[in-house]
Design an enzyme around this catalytic site. Structure first.
Site, PDB file in Angstrom:
ATOM      1  CG  ASP A  77      -1.648   1.256   1.463  1.00  0.00           C
ATOM      2  OD1 ASP A  77      -2.268   1.724   0.504  1.00  0.00           O
ATOM      3  OD2 ASP A  77      -1.590   1.806   2.580  1.00  0.00           O
TER       4      ASP A  77
ATOM      5  CG  ASP B  53      -2.021   7.350   0.277  1.00  0.00           C
ATOM      6  OD1 ASP B  53      -1.124   8.128  -0.069  1.00  0.00           O
ATOM      7  OD2 ASP B  53      -3.011   7.099  -0.441  1.00  0.00           O
TER       8      ASP B  53
ATOM      9  N   GLY C 294      -4.905   5.424  -3.971  1.00  0.00           N
ATOM     10  CA  GLY C 294      -4.488   6.781  -4.331  1.00  0.00           C
ATOM     11  C   GLY C 294      -4.405   6.942  -5.842  1.00  0.00           C
TER      12      GLY C 294
ATOM     13  CE  LYS D 186      -5.183  -0.612  -1.374  1.00  0.00           C
ATOM     14  NZ  LYS D 186      -4.559  -0.059  -0.168  1.00  0.00           N
TER      15      LYS D 186
END
Length: 221
Positions: free
Chosen positions: A17, A19, A108, A155
């Site tokens: 990931d 952020d 993002g 995801k």
């Protein structure tokens, strides 16, 4: 925890990931502060990351409030270079030396994530993210809702795609949020990361939760 470490040591791919994991901050929150909308966007981000609203709902709400233009994003990127989390460069370098493929899988936006990937020498083709759309005059026109990462479960979908496409047998997902945790399975192992923010649901449910990337480096050694 031992089982997760074993998968990590045998890993043929690791998905991070971005952020609050690869970087210290939440990219959309930082963009919001820059646009003078910091507080209301941060509240929505927390709801999404805590799992109390769907990711699509949160992303739609946040981007409709922000509506950033191409010019605004360029200004933001020039004035606000991302802060890499301590140890992340070493983790990525260690994985690369072991011939492990490294991916950035994030809710993002590519325009914000690409400079981060360059800092880590991760190729553009290994970024799975959202894409903003703009009108010909550079004004915000929404985001591409066909990208898997634009919705809840996205995801996990990316991980499935990677496993099918490349035949990975030991794929590890590393992240701080509920959307990262839910990608395992199909990921073969999940490492919860709390070096920037600790999300209690993730800490509680992760079989291995670290607050320092040095723990990951040590496990690889």
């Amino acid at each position: 925890m031992d089982k997760v470490k074993e998968v990590l040591r045998k890993a043929d791919a690791v998905c991070f990931d971005v952020d609050s994991t690869v970087i210290k901050e939440e990219g959309i929150d930082e963009l919001a502060k820059f646009c003078g909308k910091g507080k209301e966007i941060a509240e929505l981000t927390n709801k999404a990351m805590g799992g109390s609203m769907t990711f699509q709902e949160s992303l739609n709400l946040r981007m409709n409030i922000l509506q950033p233009s191409v010019t605004k994003i360029k200004e933001f990127l020039n004035r606000n270079p991302a802060n890499l989390s301590p140890g992340i460069k070493e983790v990525v370098d260690t994985l690369r030396r072991r011939n492990v493929e490294v991916y950035l899988v994030t809710g993002g936006f590519r325009c914000i994530v690409s400079p981060i990937a360059r800092q880590l020498d991760i190729p553009e083709t290994n970024i799975y993210s959202n894409r903003m759309k703009f009108y010909f005059d550079g004004e915000y026109a929404g985001f591409d809702e066909n990208q898997p990462t634009s919705r809840s479960g996205g995801k996990a979908e990316v991980v499935r795609i990677l496993k099918e496409k490349f035949g990975y047998k030991n794929l590890v997902m590393i992240g701080d949020g509920a959307t990262d945790l839910e990608a395992c399975p199909p990921a073969d192992a999940f490492i919860g990361y709390g070096g920037n923010v600790v999300r209690e649901g993730v800490k509680r449910n992760a079989k291995w939760f670290v607050e320092d990337f040095q723990e990951v480096i040590d496990a690889l050694k």
